[in-house]
Design an enzyme around this catalytic site. Structure first.
Site, short mmCIF file in Angstrom:
data_model
loop_
_atom_site.label_atom_id
_atom_site.label_comp_id
_atom_site.label_asym_id
_atom_site.label_seq_id
_atom_site.Cartn_x
_atom_site.Cartn_y
_atom_site.Cartn_z
N ASP A 118 0.92 -1.23 0.08
CA ASP A 118 0.07 -0.14 0.16
C ASP A 118 0.92 1.15 0.08
O ASP A 118 0.44 2.49 0.25
CB ASP A 118 -1.02 0.33 1.28
CG ASP A 118 -2.34 -1.24 0.91
OD1 ASP A 118 -2.51 -1.35 -0.34
OD2 ASP A 118 -2.38 -1.71 2.31
N ASP A 175 -5.90 -4.91 -6.19
CA ASP A 175 -5.76 -3.49 -5.68
C ASP A 175 -4.50 -3.17 -5.70
O ASP A 175 -3.73 -2.36 -5.94
CB ASP A 175 -6.30 -3.42 -4.44
CG ASP A 175 -7.16 -5.13 -3.37
OD1 ASP A 175 -7.52 -4.90 -3.87
OD2 ASP A 175 -7.35 -4.23 -2.89
#
Ligand code: GLY
Length: 399
Positions: A118, A175
């Protein structure tokens, strides 16, 4: 020699005709621009409410049970709040937005060694946007160091960057496509193409393993870290292993559109077009184009919508429209306009002072985990504002 000049001239003329045709299709509509200008102005006022609710060392994630839930700087959503503030500053030149964003950057700078996929969201949305406004050497250093950290999660046998950590398996979620933009940016800023090559490796492996023949995406692909073989394809945040989780499709659409912009490989473009077709032709996409949280949610038409996926579709489609033929461009832009209109209406946009200061209502974080269900989401706001800025730039030849 002469023939060559004539050929070059013909090619240039054809290019110009193609360019004009696209530009016409991509001209923004005045009524939508009016909605956007009003929404951006109100968003700036609304974020002043949010700024007041945010603690100095924290980052807002959602508004629930009457308070703004906030994360420490190492949370995955932390780049979105400063990123949105910077976008709003770009839109309105309100320095309150800029100063509030700058206040958060030192906290995020310390995350440049965090071992998490992330880190792309965290650093690209914050420092990436800050660098666009003010190309400072220290921002560049943070971006490049963060890309090095992200690159260290590559397993060359699998051909992917590791998403979630696990003792036994090598886990990759769709993602993760979004984090590749940090790598391509680092290559541009450093002149070192190795980051970009890792992004290509990850995108190619994901293209091969993450998609069904109809271009819908699995959420999670499990790899054997030693052989690189795929051992399972499943969901975590979707309705079922074989369903299409709405935000997952958004990460895929946005990710391959971005990779085409950065790399220019037509396979990525064709893939993004395939994903767009899956989304736009889906009988379960509502008329207002903000999707249910999963395309096969069991209680459609009463299922919850996910504003974050809608915002991502709008932003990605506007960019994708710049790369395709006029007919497709018109279709993509029309859908993006519908989404922007829907999200800017009272059903999704909170009144100033409500919603803890977040812009949008009705996001779905993870329904199976019962977390962030029908709540505002920092990333919904981010991609909604981004979509509006992208729309304003239509026909101007800018990103
Ligand atoms: N990347 C986490 C999510 O989409 O919920």
């Amino acid at each position: 020699m002469k023939t060559n000049y004539v050929l070059v001239l013909i090619v240039m003329l054809l290019g110009a005709v193609h360019g004009n045709a696209q530009n016409k299709a991509l001209n923004p509509r005045l009524d939508i621009l009016k909605i956007i200008d009003k929404s951006l102005k109100n968003a700036t006022e609304q974020y002043k409410v949010l700024i007041k609710n945010v603690e100095p060392d924290k980052f807002p994630e959602t508004f629930t049970k009457g308070y703004v839930k906030q994360k420490a700087p190492n949370g995955w959503v932390t780049g979105f709040y400063p990123g949105t503030l910077l976008y709003l500053y770009e839109a309105t030149k309100d320095t309150v937005m800029y100063n509030a964003a700058l206040q958060k950057l030192p906290l995020l700078e310390k995350q440049k060694y965090i071992s998490s996929h992330d880190i792309g969201f965290m650093i690209n949305c914050s420092f990436g946007n800050a660098y666009t406004i003010d190309p400072k050497a220290e921002y560049k250093e943070t971006i490049i160091t963060s890309a090095q950290t992200l690159a260290s999660r590559l397993n060359p046998t699998v051909g992917c960057i590791r998403s979630w950590d696990s003792q036994k398996d090598f886990l990759v979620i769709i993602d993760n496509m979004m984090n590749l933009e940090l790598l391509t940016l680092a290559s541009k800023l450093s002149g070192d193409s190795s980051y970009k090559k890792i992004a290509i490796t990850h995108a190619d492996t994901t293209l091969k393993n993450h998609f069904r023949p109809d271009y819908s995406s699995y959420h999670l692909v499990v790899y054997d870290p030693l052989s690189g073989a795929v051992t399972r394809k499943k969901t975590v945040q979707g309705a079922g292993d074989e369903t299409a989780w709405a935000r997952g499709q958004a990460w895929a659409l946005y990710g391959y559109t971005m990779m085409y912009r950065e790399i220019g490989d037509r396979r990525y473009l064709e893939h993004a077009k395939g994903i767009a077709k899956f989304i736009l032709d889906n009988p379960n996409l509502p008329k207002d184009k903000v999707p249910y949280w999963d395309f096969s949610a069991p209680d459609i038409p009463n299922a919850l919508r996910d504003a974050s996926a809608g915002a991502l579709y709008a932003s990605a489609l506007i960019e994708l429209a710049g790369f395709v033929d006029t007919k497709s461009a018109k279709e993509y832009i029309h859908v993006a306009e519908t989404i922007i209109k829907t999200l800017s209406g009272p059903e999704y946009t909170a009144a100033i002072g409500d919603n803890g200061g977040f812009l949008l209502k009705h996001g779905v974080g993870s329904l199976p985990d019962k977390s962030f269900v029908d709540e505002p989401l920092a990333y919904a706001d981010y991609y909604y504002v981004e979509a509006m800025l992208r729309y304003k730039n239509l026909g101007k030849g800018k990103r």
